[in-house]
Design a protein around this motif. Structure first.
Motif, PDB file in Angstrom:
ATOM      1  N   ALA A  56       0.729  -1.265   0.039  1.00  0.00           N
ATOM      2  CA  ALA A  56       0.053  -0.001   0.005  1.00  0.00           C
ATOM      3  C   ALA A  56       0.695   1.382  -0.083  1.00  0.00           C
ATOM      4  N   PRO A  57       1.868   1.266   0.927  1.00  0.00           N
ATOM      5  CA  PRO A  57       2.634   2.685   0.899  1.00  0.00           C
ATOM      6  C   PRO A  57       3.639   2.775  -0.384  1.00  0.00           C
ATOM      7  N   ILE A  58       3.819   1.943  -0.737  1.00  0.00           N
ATOM      8  CA  ILE A  58       4.724   1.699  -2.225  1.00  0.00           C
ATOM      9  C   ILE A  58       3.980   2.171  -3.118  1.00  0.00           C
ATOM     10  N   ARG A  59       2.648   1.620  -3.435  1.00  0.00           N
ATOM     11  CA  ARG A  59       1.747   1.787  -4.593  1.00  0.00           C
ATOM     12  C   ARG A  59       1.501   3.574  -4.461  1.00  0.00           C
ATOM     13  N   THR A  60       1.312   4.014  -3.093  1.00  0.00           N
ATOM     14  CA  THR A  60       0.740   5.521  -2.893  1.00  0.00           C
ATOM     15  C   THR A  60       1.913   6.295  -3.516  1.00  0.00           C
ATOM     16  N   ALA A  61       3.120   5.961  -3.046  1.00  0.00           N
ATOM     17  CA  ALA A  61       4.364   6.878  -3.324  1.00  0.00           C
ATOM     18  C   ALA A  61       4.752   6.678  -4.632  1.00  0.00           C
ATOM     19  N   TRP A  62       4.485   5.645  -5.252  1.00  0.00           N
ATOM     20  CA  TRP A  62       4.809   5.372  -6.887  1.00  0.00           C
ATOM     21  C   TRP A  62       3.807   6.119  -7.586  1.00  0.00           C
ATOM     22  N   LEU A  63       2.587   6.094  -7.365  1.00  0.00           N
ATOM     23  CA  LEU A  63       1.437   6.669  -8.099  1.00  0.00           C
ATOM     24  C   LEU A  63       1.873   8.253  -7.854  1.00  0.00           C
ATOM     25  N   ALA A  64       2.086   8.888  -6.774  1.00  0.00           N
ATOM     26  CA  ALA A  64       2.663  10.378  -6.607  1.00  0.00           C
ATOM     27  C   ALA A  64       3.811  10.802  -7.699  1.00  0.00           C
ATOM     28  N   ARG A  65       4.676   9.953  -8.030  1.00  0.00           N
ATOM     29  CA  ARG A  65       5.715  10.043  -8.900  1.00  0.00           C
ATOM     30  C   ARG A  65       5.426   9.422 -10.562  1.00  0.00           C
ATOM     31  N   ALA A  66       4.269   8.997 -10.590  1.00  0.00           N
ATOM     32  CA  ALA A  66       3.898   8.420 -11.939  1.00  0.00           C
ATOM     33  C   ALA A  66       3.726   9.432 -13.233  1.00  0.00           C
ATOM     34  N   ALA A  67       4.464   9.105 -14.230  1.00  0.00           N
ATOM     35  CA  ALA A  67       4.172   9.493 -15.582  1.00  0.00           C
ATOM     36  C   ALA A  67       2.780   9.239 -16.206  1.00  0.00           C
ATOM     37  N   ARG A  68       2.065  10.484 -16.553  1.00  0.00           N
ATOM     38  CA  ARG A  68       1.097  10.159 -17.519  1.00  0.00           C
ATOM     39  C   ARG A  68      -0.353   9.598 -16.804  1.00  0.00           C
ATOM     40  N   LEU A  69      -0.295   9.701 -15.337  1.00  0.00           N
ATOM     41  CA  LEU A  69      -1.361   9.388 -14.949  1.00  0.00           C
ATOM     42  C   LEU A  69      -2.503   9.995 -15.320  1.00  0.00           C
ATOM     43  N   GLY A  70      -3.768   9.600 -15.488  1.00  0.00           N
ATOM     44  CA  GLY A  70      -4.967  10.210 -15.984  1.00  0.00           C
ATOM     45  C   GLY A  70      -4.935  10.780 -17.234  1.00  0.00           C
ATOM     46  N   GLU A  71      -3.650  10.256 -18.189  1.00  0.00           N
ATOM     47  CA  GLU A  71      -3.807  10.497 -19.524  1.00  0.00           C
ATOM     48  C   GLU A  71      -3.753   9.262 -20.513  1.00  0.00           C
ATOM     49  N   PRO A  72      -4.014   9.688 -21.649  1.00  0.00           N
ATOM     50  CA  PRO A  72      -4.273   8.626 -22.805  1.00  0.00           C
ATOM     51  C   PRO A  72      -2.726   7.964 -23.023  1.00  0.00           C
ATOM     52  N   ILE A  73      -2.749   6.410 -22.925  1.00  0.00           N
ATOM     53  CA  ILE A  73      -1.351   5.630 -23.185  1.00  0.00           C
ATOM     54  C   ILE A  73      -1.858   4.661 -24.120  1.00  0.00           C
ATOM     55  N   ARG A  74      -0.895   3.842 -24.676  1.00  0.00           N
ATOM     56  CA  ARG A  74      -1.182   2.841 -25.259  1.00  0.00           C
ATOM     57  C   ARG A  74      -0.448   1.642 -24.491  1.00  0.00           C
ATOM     58  N   ALA A  75      -1.231   0.601 -24.123  1.00  0.00           N
ATOM     59  CA  ALA A  75      -0.504  -0.653 -23.739  1.00  0.00           C
ATOM     60  C   ALA A  75      -0.555  -1.768 -24.677  1.00  0.00           C
ATOM     61  N   ARG A  76       0.950  -2.444 -24.887  1.00  0.00           N
ATOM     62  CA  ARG A  76       1.031  -3.419 -25.957  1.00  0.00           C
ATOM     63  C   ARG A  76       1.234  -4.702 -25.187  1.00  0.00           C
ATOM     64  N   THR A  77       0.208  -5.561 -24.953  1.00  0.00           N
ATOM     65  CA  THR A  77       0.717  -6.846 -24.531  1.00  0.00           C
ATOM     66  C   THR A  77       1.116  -7.651 -25.390  1.00  0.00           C
ATOM     67  N   MET A  78       1.434  -9.083 -25.284  1.00  0.00           N
ATOM     68  CA  MET A  78       1.919 -10.009 -26.002  1.00  0.00           C
ATOM     69  C   MET A  78       0.783 -10.164 -27.501  1.00  0.00           C
ATOM     70  N   ALA A  79      -0.609 -10.113 -26.912  1.00  0.00           N
ATOM     71  CA  ALA A  79      -1.692 -10.482 -27.773  1.00  0.00           C
ATOM     72  C   ALA A  79      -2.338  -9.361 -28.624  1.00  0.00           C
TER      73      ALA A  79
END
Ligand SMILES: O=C(O)CCCC[C@@H]1SC[C@@H]2NC(=O)N[C@@H]21
Length: 244
Positions: free
Chosen positions: A187-210
């Protein structure tokens, strides 16, 4: 090898094939954690088996650990390592504004990739490989089409930092976040990570294997998955390459 006051060893090698391979060899006859730093690697690799270009002067190290948690929790160490890297960058530059964390395992500097993390697991060990473009960034052509452009700390900020000096900041920063993780969970790791995250709330593309998914980067869930809000609903993605 030198044993640091926190009980974590440090080995510095002039050259090795890969600090990941060295960690796997050491793990066969060791049970305590250590950082393995190499000034040069002849067969370094990144995620998805890609070659990792590491000019002399850049930081190449692997933290060898022997975690006891279930595998799904062990994998969350990539977030611990990301936070430690972020703190190390802040310590050596005195700046927070140009740095951001990119899901799942990269650190961005002025929007370019300055560091990458690679987790590999053996039967009893975890190897956390960290490559940082301290002095020099690989050629743009050396990275995949659409991926964040590689940048170096020296070029972007003017900070000239030796690999050992960087480890002097990274190792205690990792120990700090590791203590948070083992004491309080993700939980605290996730909170701290999200506070430093790039492009949170913005449009992105995620390419999986499929396939490739387009959507809004909503959050990272309690299991470290990327949560993407797409026109077809919310997706929880455990592994992907992310493009902005
Ligand atoms: O972004 C990535 O793909 C992860 C890169 C990890 C590179 C580091 S350098 C130290 C360690 N040794 C390796 O062979 N790879 C990791």
């Amino acid at each position: 090898m030198y044993i640091w006051p926190d009980g974590v060893g440090r080995t510095v090698l002039p050259s090795v094939d890969s600090t990941m391979s060295e960690a796997a060899r050491v793990a066969a006859s060791s049970t305590f954690p250590q950082w393995i730093l190499a000034h040069s690697q002849t067969a370094a690799h990144g995620r998805r088996g890609r070659p990792w270009v590491n000019p002399v002067g850049n930081f190449s190290a692997t933290l060898l650990m022997f975690p006891t948690e279930p595998p799904e929790l062990v994998a969350l160490r990539s977030f611990v390592a990301s936070l430690a890297l972020y703190d190390a960058f802040v310590a050596v530059t005195g700046r927070t504004d140009p740095f951001a964390l990119k899901w799942p395992n990269d650190v961005l500097l002025n929007g370019g990739k300055v560091a990458g993390i690679l987790l590999e697991r053996g039967s009893s060990h975890l190897a956390i490989g960290i490559g940082v473009n301290l002095a020099e960034a690989p050629e743009r052509a050396a990275v995949e089409e659409g991926a964040a452009a590689p940048v170096s700390l020296a070029h972007e900020t003017g900070a000239l930092v030796q690999p050992e000096e960087f480890l002097d900041q990274l190792a205690p920063a990792f120990a700090h976040w590791e203590a948070q993780f083992t004491t309080y969970g993700f939980a605290p790791i996730r909170t701290a990570w999200l506070a430093r995250a790039a492009r949170l709330g913005e449009p992105i593309r995620a390419r999986t294997m499929a396939e490739t998914h387009h959507g809004t980067f909503e959050t990272v869930d309690a299991f470290g998955n990327l949560v993407l809000a797409t026109p077809k609903g919310k997706l929880s993605i455990p592994a992907a390459e992310v493009y902005f």
